[in-house]
Design an enzyme around this catalytic site. Sequence first.
Site, short mmCIF file in Angstrom:
data_model
loop_
_atom_site.label_atom_id
_atom_site.label_comp_id
_atom_site.label_asym_id
_atom_site.label_seq_id
_atom_site.Cartn_x
_atom_site.Cartn_y
_atom_site.Cartn_z
N GLY A 19 -38.15 7.56 18.74
CA GLY A 19 -39.43 8.46 18.25
C GLY A 19 -40.48 7.37 17.62
O GLY A 19 -41.60 7.68 17.76
N GLU A 38 -39.32 -2.18 10.67
CA GLU A 38 -38.07 -2.05 10.96
C GLU A 38 -37.20 -2.94 10.36
O GLU A 38 -37.42 -4.05 10.23
CB GLU A 38 -38.21 -2.39 12.70
N GLY A 89 -31.93 2.27 18.78
CA GLY A 89 -30.86 2.41 19.85
C GLY A 89 -31.05 1.79 21.28
O GLY A 89 -29.87 1.61 21.85
N ALA A 94 -26.52 2.77 26.45
CA ALA A 94 -26.18 2.83 27.92
C ALA A 94 -27.36 2.95 28.78
O ALA A 94 -27.05 3.00 30.18
CB ALA A 94 -24.99 3.42 28.03
N VAL A 236 -41.28 5.65 -0.62
CA VAL A 236 -42.34 6.23 0.10
C VAL A 236 -43.01 6.94 -1.05
O VAL A 236 -42.17 7.99 -1.49
CB VAL A 236 -42.15 6.88 1.33
N HIS A 476 -24.09 10.11 19.30
CA HIS A 476 -25.26 11.05 19.57
C HIS A 476 -25.33 11.83 18.24
O HIS A 476 -25.17 13.10 18.20
CB HIS A 476 -24.93 11.83 20.89
N GLY A 509 -34.36 11.66 16.31
CA GLY A 509 -33.29 12.45 16.66
C GLY A 509 -32.91 13.39 15.61
O GLY A 509 -32.24 14.58 15.83
C1 LIG Z 1 -23.32 2.36 21.88
C2 LIG Z 1 -24.50 3.27 21.93
C3 LIG Z 1 -24.75 3.91 23.28
C4 LIG Z 1 -25.57 4.69 23.38
N1 LIG Z 1 -25.94 5.13 24.78
C5 LIG Z 1 -26.92 6.27 24.93
C6 LIG Z 1 -27.30 6.56 26.24
O1 LIG Z 1 -26.82 6.19 27.24
N2 LIG Z 1 -28.46 7.54 26.49
C7 LIG Z 1 -28.64 8.04 25.21
O2 LIG Z 1 -29.68 9.11 25.37
N3 LIG Z 1 -28.44 7.62 24.13
C8 LIG Z 1 -27.47 6.95 23.87
N4 LIG Z 1 -27.20 6.38 22.66
C9 LIG Z 1 -27.72 7.16 21.60
C10 LIG Z 1 -29.37 6.56 21.29
O3 LIG Z 1 -29.23 5.33 20.86
C11 LIG Z 1 -30.04 7.36 20.04
O4 LIG Z 1 -29.71 8.76 20.26
C12 LIG Z 1 -31.34 7.08 19.70
O5 LIG Z 1 -31.53 5.74 19.94
C13 LIG Z 1 -32.05 7.78 18.56
O6 LIG Z 1 -33.34 7.66 18.71
P1 LIG Z 1 -33.93 7.63 17.25
O7 LIG Z 1 -35.46 7.34 17.74
O8 LIG Z 1 -33.67 8.76 16.60
O9 LIG Z 1 -33.62 6.34 16.29
P2 LIG Z 1 -32.91 5.02 16.73
O10 LIG Z 1 -33.41 4.76 18.17
O11 LIG Z 1 -31.60 4.77 16.16
O12 LIG Z 1 -34.01 3.89 15.76
C14 LIG Z 1 -34.19 4.00 14.47
C15 LIG Z 1 -34.36 2.65 14.14
O13 LIG Z 1 -34.92 2.80 12.57
C16 LIG Z 1 -34.23 1.79 11.82
N5 LIG Z 1 -34.22 2.10 10.51
C17 LIG Z 1 -33.24 2.98 9.90
N6 LIG Z 1 -33.34 3.01 8.43
C18 LIG Z 1 -34.67 2.18 8.45
C19 LIG Z 1 -35.21 2.09 7.23
N7 LIG Z 1 -35.04 2.49 5.95
N8 LIG Z 1 -36.19 1.19 7.26
C20 LIG Z 1 -36.46 0.39 8.25
N9 LIG Z 1 -36.15 0.61 9.56
C21 LIG Z 1 -35.09 1.78 9.60
C22 LIG Z 1 -33.10 1.26 12.53
O14 LIG Z 1 -32.65 0.24 12.36
C23 LIG Z 1 -33.50 1.61 13.89
O15 LIG Z 1 -33.91 0.52 14.65
C24 LIG Z 1 -26.41 5.53 22.33
C25 LIG Z 1 -26.03 5.06 21.08
C26 LIG Z 1 -25.03 3.71 20.87
C27 LIG Z 1 -24.96 3.36 19.48
#
Ligand SMILES: Cc1cc2nc3c(=O)[nH]c(=O)nc-3n(C[C@H](O)[C@H](O)[C@H](O)COP(=O)(O)OP(=O)(O)OC[C@H]3O[C@@H](n4cnc5c(N)ncnc54)[C@H](O)[C@@H]3O)c2cc1C
Length: 560
Positions: A19, A38, A89, A94, A236, A476, A509
């Site tokens: 996102g 980040e 993530g 994967a 914030v 997830h 998410g």
């Molecule tokens: C081992 C593993 C395998 C996976 N495999 C798959 C797959 O194959 N396919 C799939 O669709 N999904 C997979 N997922 C799930 C996927 O990674 C997540 O659903 C996705 O990354 C979520 O996206 P997001 O934008 O919500 O946040 P994220 O991608 O989790 O990003 C959030 C970011 O915010 C940062 N953050 C958090 N709090 C703060 C803060 N207070 N200040 C600054 N930064 C902060 C974190 O460090 C992170 O980098 C997997 C997850 C894992 C752990």
Amino acid sequence: MLSSDQFDFDFIVIGSGFGGSVSALRLTEKGYRVAVMEMGRRWKPEDFPRTSWSIHRWFWRPRLGLRGFFNMRFFRHATIFHGAAVGGGSITYAATLLTPPDKVWQSGTWASLADWRREMPQHYATAAHMLGVAPNNILGPADHLLKQTGDAIGVGDTFYPTNVGIFQAAAGEPGNQVVRDPLFNGDGPPRTTCAACGGCLMGCRYGAKNTLDLNYLHFAEKGGARIFAEAKAVDVRPLHEVGDGSAGYEVFTVESTARMFAKRNRFTCHAVIFSASALGTMELLFRLKQRGSLANISSQLGKHVRTNSESLIGARMPGCREDYSQGIAIGSGIYIDEHTHIEAVRYPRGSDTMSFLTTMLTDGRPGWTRVVLWLKAVAISLCRHPLKTLRMFSPWRWARESIILLCMQALDGEIEMRWQRPWFWPFRKFLVSRGAKIPTYIPQANEFARQFAHTAGGTAMSMLPEILFDIPGTAHCIGGCVIADSRERGVVDHRHRVFGYRNMYICDGSVIAANLGVNPSLTITALAERALSYIPPATTMRWDYAASTSDASQRKSMTG
Ligand SMILES: Cc1cc2nc3c(=O)[nH]c(=O)nc-3n(C[C@H](O)[C@H](O)[C@H](O)COP(=O)(O)OP(=O)(O)OC[C@H]3O[C@@H](n4cnc5c(N)ncnc54)[C@H](O)[C@@H]3O)c2cc1C
Ligand code: SF4
């Protein structure tokens, strides 16, 4: 009207996952001055750990000196796995990128708030293009075994190679070849073709995985966005005590990796986007609501948290000649019934630490009876096949000999996250989970694992924590700040605007309002693309964006 020059940035995005990266790029393209905060580190391919034994370069627990990119959080209802890095993530995932079935738009609090089925395909297409989605053409031994097992139980026709965000050579061409950017007409970074090492979950040491730093964030930075790595957002607040944020916000960060004397920074901005993942955004918003910084966040915060009803099982083939770690991390999937989807997952050769979490497959209702059943199964196996059983528990060669089966169910079920003092540590509040237990034992999945192991001449496996503590693991976690028509039912409107504030959004998410039944990253990306498409270019921005309930009801009557 406030002038943009009064602020350090127009938009501050908290978190650089799916996102957050979409937000950073699309806002930059629209002419805004963007910063991304980040908390994780920036990674280069050569810095990733070779195997999972390099715990300090794999796990993210900076206070313990672990400065990797993968984290596990333990709750009563689930162990939640997530990433922490520039690229969120995507660094540890994967790269399986699947579109959920249409029915997900008809359930949950987002149903009928938009014409989702008409609107979403274009955003899925953009997300798929940006993430370089392509069918997996590297089927490894684990994938062939999945197909054979499917054939044996009569569901072989549902087998499919996964769609993945991995840059692969054309069929028959060798992997590990460096080429000029193949995905963005030469504007992107040079890339290397996939070497089929099975290491995606440990970070791609070849640069073949289409992680966010190689697409969305790459172009966002090129367009002028600033990414502050190792900067954790801790507060914030609306500026000048204008409670709804219409006078802008101040964002406070601390250096996340400092052992002592962490550097603190303050930035001001017109608008904020929370993109810290379902868990990260919930945690931050709960803290800010309690502290009074953002007291108007809806009391629906933490409600409707979902986990895709996952269960991990698997099989180990001790002494086998086949190397099951070859291929990509999740190369294929199969539907064993209408609701139950299984994917074959592998770890790269040498990443054997998972062996401490796997054990012999055990059926039975959760609780002490299942523990007894497990002890009995181990005892019987030791008596009948002592050598095979000992080899089954040995960490040595675990990744070569094992396949994890990730089972997901599209059946609905949700938990709640609250901000409470746990009984064992009453000094401060934490996120705690509440609600009905998520099943750790899915009988049809266990049956499949048994057949799978039988086909390969191995032994089926369960996850030890699921047996001992009845706690499933999930990568997830979604929901907690769901899209809804009002603050009485959710936290954001269908354009991701936070109820109760102006110029504040959530793009991650946490906004997902239904169980997807498939891996969520493509949906998170597509939803963010949609939300950002509603933000006007900087030249026409009026900076008075607030969540609208009338907008939602209007759409409701439109879509009927
Ligand atoms: C081992 C593993 C395998 C996976 N495999 C798959 C797959 O194959 N396919 C799939 O669709 N999904 C997979 N997922 C799930 C996927 O990674 C997540 O659903 C996705 O990354 C979520 O996206 P997001 O934008 O919500 O946040 P994220 O991608 O989790 O990003 C959030 C970011 O915010 C940062 N953050 C958090 N709090 C703060 C803060 N207070 N200040 C600054 N930064 C902060 C974190 O460090 C992170 O980098 C997997 C997850 C894992 C752990
Ligand atoms: S299989 Fe290996 S080379 Fe291919 S994307 Fe995964 S980690 Fe990279």
